[in-house]
Design an enzyme around this catalytic site. Structure first.
Site, mmCIF file in Angstrom:
data_model
loop_
_atom_site.group_PDB
_atom_site.id
_atom_site.type_symbol
_atom_site.label_atom_id
_atom_site.label_comp_id
_atom_site.label_asym_id
_atom_site.label_seq_id
_atom_site.Cartn_x
_atom_site.Cartn_y
_atom_site.Cartn_z
ATOM 1 N N ASN A 111 0.758 -1.202 0.034
ATOM 2 C CA ASN A 111 0.039 -0.176 -0.037
ATOM 3 C C ASN A 111 0.686 1.143 -0.070
ATOM 4 O OD1 ASN A 111 -0.532 1.814 2.127
ATOM 5 N ND2 ASN A 111 0.091 0.179 3.440
ATOM 6 N N PHE A 115 -1.856 8.415 3.832
ATOM 7 C CA PHE A 115 -2.563 8.986 5.033
ATOM 8 C C PHE A 115 -4.016 9.673 4.049
ATOM 9 C CE2 PHE A 115 0.930 9.973 8.061
ATOM 10 C CZ PHE A 115 1.129 8.431 8.265
ATOM 11 N N SER A 175 5.265 5.404 8.827
ATOM 12 C CA SER A 175 4.658 5.083 7.661
ATOM 13 C C SER A 175 5.603 5.725 6.224
ATOM 14 C CB SER A 175 3.381 6.116 7.362
ATOM 15 O OG SER A 175 2.885 5.923 5.836
ATOM 16 N N ASN A 177 4.766 5.932 3.586
ATOM 17 C CA ASN A 177 4.197 7.038 2.131
ATOM 18 C C ASN A 177 4.199 8.306 2.374
ATOM 19 O OD1 ASN A 177 3.726 4.184 0.966
ATOM 20 N ND2 ASN A 177 2.401 3.810 2.493
ATOM 21 N N THR A 178 4.458 8.912 3.495
ATOM 22 C CA THR A 178 4.520 10.394 3.606
ATOM 23 C C THR A 178 5.785 10.789 3.757
ATOM 24 O OG1 THR A 178 2.540 10.464 4.748
ATOM 25 C CG2 THR A 178 3.977 12.340 5.109
ATOM 26 N N LYS A 214 4.989 4.370 17.064
ATOM 27 C CA LYS A 214 4.953 3.254 16.313
ATOM 28 C C LYS A 214 5.889 3.233 15.310
ATOM 29 C CE LYS A 214 2.095 0.819 13.050
ATOM 30 N NZ LYS A 214 0.717 0.498 12.634
ATOM 31 N N ASN A 243 5.504 -1.229 11.589
ATOM 32 C CA ASN A 243 4.669 -0.639 10.444
ATOM 33 C C ASN A 243 5.037 -1.642 9.262
ATOM 34 O OD1 ASN A 243 3.220 1.200 8.683
ATOM 35 N ND2 ASN A 243 3.339 2.793 10.481
ATOM 36 N N GLY A 298 2.708 -9.108 10.230
ATOM 37 C CA GLY A 298 2.843 -10.457 9.735
ATOM 38 C C GLY A 298 1.983 -11.376 10.641
HETATM 39 C C1 LIG Z 1 -3.663 -0.629 3.595
HETATM 40 C C2 LIG Z 1 -2.876 -0.319 4.718
HETATM 41 C C3 LIG Z 1 -2.988 0.812 5.239
HETATM 42 C C4 LIG Z 1 -2.301 1.273 6.549
HETATM 43 N N1 LIG Z 1 -2.260 2.445 7.157
HETATM 44 C C5 LIG Z 1 -1.760 2.687 8.188
HETATM 45 C C6 LIG Z 1 -1.847 3.895 8.767
HETATM 46 O O1 LIG Z 1 -2.494 4.751 8.401
HETATM 47 N N2 LIG Z 1 -1.184 3.949 10.193
HETATM 48 C C7 LIG Z 1 -0.372 2.947 10.434
HETATM 49 O O2 LIG Z 1 0.212 3.289 11.527
HETATM 50 N N3 LIG Z 1 -0.213 1.825 9.921
HETATM 51 C C8 LIG Z 1 -0.866 1.655 8.846
HETATM 52 N N4 LIG Z 1 -0.671 0.475 7.877
HETATM 53 C C9 LIG Z 1 0.340 -0.637 8.677
HETATM 54 C C10 LIG Z 1 -0.557 -1.675 9.635
HETATM 55 O O3 LIG Z 1 -0.996 -1.047 10.947
HETATM 56 C C11 LIG Z 1 0.503 -2.629 10.167
HETATM 57 O O4 LIG Z 1 1.431 -1.949 10.975
HETATM 58 C C12 LIG Z 1 1.173 -3.483 9.244
HETATM 59 O O5 LIG Z 1 0.321 -3.770 7.964
HETATM 60 C C13 LIG Z 1 1.858 -4.634 9.496
HETATM 61 O O6 LIG Z 1 0.785 -5.616 9.796
HETATM 62 P P1 LIG Z 1 0.282 -6.616 9.124
HETATM 63 O O7 LIG Z 1 1.339 -7.291 8.596
HETATM 64 O O8 LIG Z 1 -0.670 -7.397 10.157
HETATM 65 O O9 LIG Z 1 -0.614 -6.021 8.349
HETATM 66 C C14 LIG Z 1 -1.373 0.048 6.962
HETATM 67 C C15 LIG Z 1 -1.316 -1.156 6.511
HETATM 68 C C16 LIG Z 1 -2.183 -1.323 5.244
HETATM 69 C C17 LIG Z 1 -1.987 -2.638 4.930
#
Ligand SMILES: Cc1cc2nc3c(=O)[nH]c(=O)nc-3n(C[C@H](O)[C@H](O)[C@H](O)COP(=O)(O)O)c2cc1C
Length: 340
Positions: A111, A115, A175, A177-178, A214, A243, A298
């Protein structure tokens, strides 16, 4: 909950963001049902962390319910806590689409949402109606156009609105992406950021409200140690790791080429698991129990969650696995945790 099983093939034929919007549309309808089920399967898993009473260690990670629109549903599914956001102080659209990609064959999500946020005012208004029995965390970020040097003011602006309405706050400096956001993890940037937030917390009389940070999984080992020291000495309440990752090496060929073809963004889900765990273990060994850690990255089964708790994490969060496995995953993890 079998509804998801029935709809899953449709969701995975649709463009990911359309599927997300459809799922949220359905979710909002479900939230208005007068009698959502009580999540009995989370009984017996209660734990107290940073002064809060969590019904279960399992929570929903930030990024799925950015605007706090489905809180009753998350509770009904059995989550003990939900991290809403990332919320930015002012509304912003996020990056242009396409910005969300699924790779079901690998349990992987890419992704670069960037934000997309309705802004703190709108989200705050929604938080007036919260279900009891669900811990809500507010994950905060800065607006894209805000220069790095003024980031603190953005976090403070969002905090002023969101903090009085949630149980804990998470500062998202990880993140990918910013542009420039992750630079805030550097000790010399982090120190004033945390101090400024803790000052505001005190000013607002919210000293007892946990403030978490985070972190990204892409930090070098020495940097992690330094960041942990800054976090502990600052007086914040805990860390969340991790993250998404920018590291394409977590994916092997031939999938890596497919992922790379989609362009920039953070990776999450199964391929992130070993890296996130390694980073967490490093953080835990540097922490020496001085602060609680929330495990994320994960995790997708009771064994994964129990493994993170056994490593020393206090709580665990999931996101990607929920997308691939559906809401029944929460119950499955709870049942597994009880058996283990
Ligand atoms: C589509 C998407 C959007 C996300 N947006 C945010 C976000 O806005 N803020 C944030 O702290 N983490 C964001 N994350 C990260 C998740 O909170 C998490 O840290 C990351 O996906 C790892 O966990 P997972 O492997 O269980 O998905 C996002 C993840 C995904 C897949």
């Amino acid at each position: 909950m079998d509804l998801y099983g029935t709809l899953r093939p449709l969701f995975f034929r649709l463009d990911p963001e359309t599927a997300h919007n459809l799922a949220f549309w359905l979710g909002e309808r479900l939230c208005s049902w007068p009698r959502l089920p009580e999540p009995a399967h989370r009984a017996g898993l209660r734990r107290s962390v940073f002064g809060l009473d969590f019904p279960t260690p399992l929570g929903l990670a930030a990024g799925l319910d950015k605007g706090a629109t489905l809180l009753p549903l998350w509770k009904a599914l059995g989550f003990g806590h939900v991290e809403i956001g990332t919320v930015t102080p002012r509304p912003q659209p996020g990056n242009p689409r396409p910005r969300l990609f699924r790779f079901p064959q690998a349990g992987l999500i890419l992704n670069r949402m960037g934000f997309n946020s309705e802004g703190a005012e709108v989200v705050t208004a929604r938080l007036r109606h919260r279900p009891a029995g669900l811990i809500v965390g507010g994950n905060l970020g800065k607006n894209k156009e805000t220069p790095e040097a003024q980031a603190l003011e953005d976090y403070r602006a969002a905090y002023r609105l969101i903090a009085p309405r949630v149980d804990y706050i998470a500062l998202n400096v990880s993140s990918p992406n910013t542009p420039g956001l992750r630079n805030l993890q550097a000790p010399e940037a982090l120190r004033p950021l945390l101090a400024g937030m803790l000052d505001l917390r005190k000013e607002m009389g919210l000293e007892l409200q946990p403030l978490l940070l985070k972190l990204a999984p892409d930090l070098a080992t020495e940097d992690l140690d330094a960041i942990v020291e800054v976090a502990v000495t600052s007086g914040i309440s805990g860390l969340i790791a991790t993250n998404t990752t920018l590291d394409r090496e977590v994916v092997t060929e031939p999938l890596r080429a497919l992922v790379e073809a989609k362009g920039a963004g953070g990776l999450s889900g199964v391929p992130l698991k070993p890296k996130a765990r390694e980073v967490r273990r490093r953080i835990l060994s540097a922490l020496h129990g001085r602060l609680p850690l929330v495990a994320c990255g994960g995790l997708g089964s009771a064994e994964d969650v129990q493994g993170a708790l056994d490593d020393g994490a206090a709580l665990a969060q999931i996101y990607s696995a929920l997308i691939f496995e559906g809401p029944v995953l929460v119950k499955r993890i709870h049942q597994g945790l009880r058996q283990i």
